[in-house]
Design a protein around this motif. Structure first.
Motif, PDB file in Angstrom:
ATOM      1  N   SER A 226       0.813  -1.223   0.000  1.00  0.00           N
ATOM      2  CA  SER A 226       0.000   0.000   0.000  1.00  0.00           C
ATOM      3  C   SER A 226       0.840   1.263   0.000  1.00  0.00           C
ATOM      4  O   SER A 226       0.315   2.359   0.157  1.00  0.00           O
ATOM      5  N   ASN A 298       2.143   8.098  -1.256  1.00  0.00           N
ATOM      6  CA  ASN A 298       0.972   7.969  -2.120  1.00  0.00           C
ATOM      7  C   ASN A 298       1.365   7.068  -3.294  1.00  0.00           C
ATOM      8  O   ASN A 298       2.225   7.450  -4.109  1.00  0.00           O
ATOM      9  N   GLU A 300       0.006   6.374  -6.010  1.00  0.00           N
ATOM     10  CA  GLU A 300      -0.332   6.869  -7.341  1.00  0.00           C
ATOM     11  C   GLU A 300       0.615   7.979  -7.798  1.00  0.00           C
ATOM     12  O   GLU A 300       1.017   8.014  -8.960  1.00  0.00           O
ATOM     13  N   SER A 301       0.975   8.874  -6.883  1.00  0.00           N
ATOM     14  CA  SER A 301       1.823  10.009  -7.274  1.00  0.00           C
ATOM     15  C   SER A 301       3.287   9.834  -6.880  1.00  0.00           C
ATOM     16  O   SER A 301       4.166  10.491  -7.433  1.00  0.00           O
ATOM     17  N   GLU A 303       4.436  10.763  -4.118  1.00  0.00           N
ATOM     18  CA  GLU A 303       4.766  11.806  -3.145  1.00  0.00           C
ATOM     19  C   GLU A 303       4.641  11.265  -1.720  1.00  0.00           C
ATOM     20  O   GLU A 303       3.906  10.307  -1.461  1.00  0.00           O
ATOM     21  N   SER A 305       3.297  10.922   1.929  1.00  0.00           N
ATOM     22  CA  SER A 305       1.934  11.088   2.413  1.00  0.00           C
ATOM     23  C   SER A 305       1.910  11.412   3.904  1.00  0.00           C
ATOM     24  O   SER A 305       1.468  12.477   4.303  1.00  0.00           O
TER      25      SER A 305
END
Length: 506
Positions: A226, A298, A300-301, A303, A305
């Motif tokens: 995750s 994150n 998806e990005s 970056e 979190s």
């Protein structure tokens, strides 16, 4: 005729005075901070032969002007050209300062307060800042223990006293981790959950309260899919390279054995202690007292979190969700407890080392991650340091006296105060580039002011030179010489006329 003689004498005296002033100006053309003077003449008493009369309407007589004969000239004023700045001469000395503006340095000599434009400064044997032009001590404000200037009454600037020539060590409070963690890096994969001997290796160093340097060795591990990564401690070593978790023993024959020192540390609220120690080699492993603190990206990005740690931070926390706390909770057998311990009293948090991980990213980079660290937060605060000795002092454009130390630290020691006057030309020159306040200049308030408050500044590594203009002085010298010469002719001509009068009777 006698009046002409005395007028000539008065003219000679005034022109001689002007020549004296011009000579003094030229003599000080290269004197630091010197302010030239100028002479103004005034006519003197008059002998009235007949007073002025008005017209008389009854007789038809016209009015007449007064008939007066002057009795020469006198010195009306000798004015110091205070507000005319001198040229700036570069010296590149750290303690030389040129004043930009109408301000004066405040100095003390013989218990009296004076003012000067000479910024040729140095430090005497007592560690006090003084002006080399006149050996007067420079006045200003001292800084407190935190480097904040305390602007009370001015005092001697003792900037190199024993308490200022050394700087105490400070404990590290902040670490900033930065770099990129590639999720495809094989080093992130571990075979045993929360293992302290496998993963992506990361380190940082910190100082304790007495300036001892320690290196923390950690592993970042992929704990799930995750985007969460666990960060575990694998060792903490001192400046000699010895682990704080292991105690070395040596018998009379020189044989060495190793055992646990009982030291414990926490990272993100999870405690780490010794699991095993090899008695012969000293190699050890740590065990975690819970699930490792996490750094979460994150997915998806890529970056950063947030973080997950076993600590309840107060609502006022600046580090919640962006940092993990590292703390040495037990220094171990035989070690002094010199660490800043983490405390959470419900309103504040302090101690330990805040590891800011919010500058990490999880971008693809060919399957290899690369990270680094800096001591201190993003602004460089809380880096900590070893003890240091003063290696030099300097002055900035605000008059701040800054000490530089061998450990790289800089500390504000004091600030030079200045003052201004309503009528600076009313100051009285007392020699040695010093001026004294008078009733016509305005009096000094005893506190002084920051040079920037009146729009001025200092130019470090430079001096304000004399404001004497040689072209003007030589021109004045010519006119003064001719004036003196002309007045001498009055005397010789009057003498010739008196001689003719005497010769009437042969």
């Amino acid at each position: 005729m006698m009046r002409g003689l005395y007028s000539g004498v008065a003219g000679l005296k005034t022109h001689q005075t002007k020549m004296d002033v011009i000579g003094n100006n030229i003599a000080n053309v290269n004197t630091v901070g010197f302010k030239g003077s100028s002479v103004n003449f005034a006519d003197t008493f008059y002998q009235t032969m007949s007073p002025a009369t008005g017209p008389n309407a009854s007789t038809g007589a016209a009015g007449s002007n007064a008939k007066q004969i002057g009795l020469g000239s006198l010195v009306g004023s000798i004015t110091t050209n205070i507000t005319d700045p001198g040229g700036t001469s570069t010296t590149n000395r750290a303690l030389d300062v040129a004043i930009n503006g109408d301000s004066f340095l405040i100095v003390k000599s013989g218990g009296a307060t004076y003012f000067t434009k000479s910024g040729a400064l140095n430090v005497d044997a007592a560690g006090t800042l003084y002006c080399t032009t006149n050996n007067a001590t420079v006045q200003g404000w001292l800084a407190d223990a935190n480097g904040n200037i305390v602007r009370d009454s001015v005092r001697d600037l003792a900037v190199m006293t024993p308490d200022k020539t050394t700087i105490e060590p400070t404990a590290t409070e902040n670490i900033t981790l930065s770099g990129n963690i590639d999720k495809n890096d094989e080093d992130l994969e571990v075979t045993v959950a929360n293992s302290t001997t496998e993963g992506f290796r990361m380190t940082f160093t910190f100082y304790d309260r007495i300036g001892e340097e320690y290196t923390v060795q950690m592993y970042l591990q992929n704990t799930d899919t995750s985007g969460a990564y666990g960060l575990v401690v694998s060792d903490v070593v001192d400046s000699t390279g010895k682990s704080i978790f292991v105690t070395e023993n040596e018998d009379a024959d020189g044989n060495k054995t190793y055992e646990s020192s009982n030291a414990t540390v926490t990272l993100g609220g999870v405690e780490y202690s010794v699991a095993t120690v090899d008695e012969k080699t000293g190699k050890m492993t740590l065990q975690a007292g819970g699930d490792a603190a996490q750094i979460i990206f994150n997915p998806e990005s890529g970056e950063f979190s947030t973080t997950k740690e076993d600590i309840t931070r107060p609502d006022t926390s600046l580090y919640a969700g962006k940092a993990l706390v590292f703390d040495v909770t037990n220094a171990g057998d035989g070690r002094d407890d010199t660490f800043n311990h983490y405390v959470n009293d419900g309103a504040n948090e302090y101690g330990g080392v805040e590891i800011d991980v919010s500058y990490l990213t999880q971008f693809s980079s060919g399957g290899k991650g690369n990270t680094s660290y800096t001591r201190g937060d993003a602004d460089g605060n809380g880096a900590g340091n070893v003890a240091g000795e003063m290696s030099g002092i300097s002055i900035d454009n605000q008059g701040m006296v800054i000490g530089t130390y061998t450990n790289g630290e800089k500390r504000v020691l004091a600030q030079i105060a200045v003052t201004t006057f309503a009528n600076p030309s009313g100051l009285e020159a007392v020699g040695n580039s010093l001026f004294a306040a008078t009733m016509n200049s305005g009096l000094f308030d005893g506190v002084g002011e920051d040079i920037t408050s009146s729009g001025g500044s200092f130019t470090p590594g430079a001096l304000e030179m004399s404001n004497v203009d040689l072209a003007t002085e030589f021109t004045n010298m010519i006119t003064t010489q001719r004036g003196f010469q002309a007045n001498s002719r009055i005397i010789t001509t009057s003498d010739t006329m008196l001689e003719e009068l005497v010769n009437l009777k042969r």
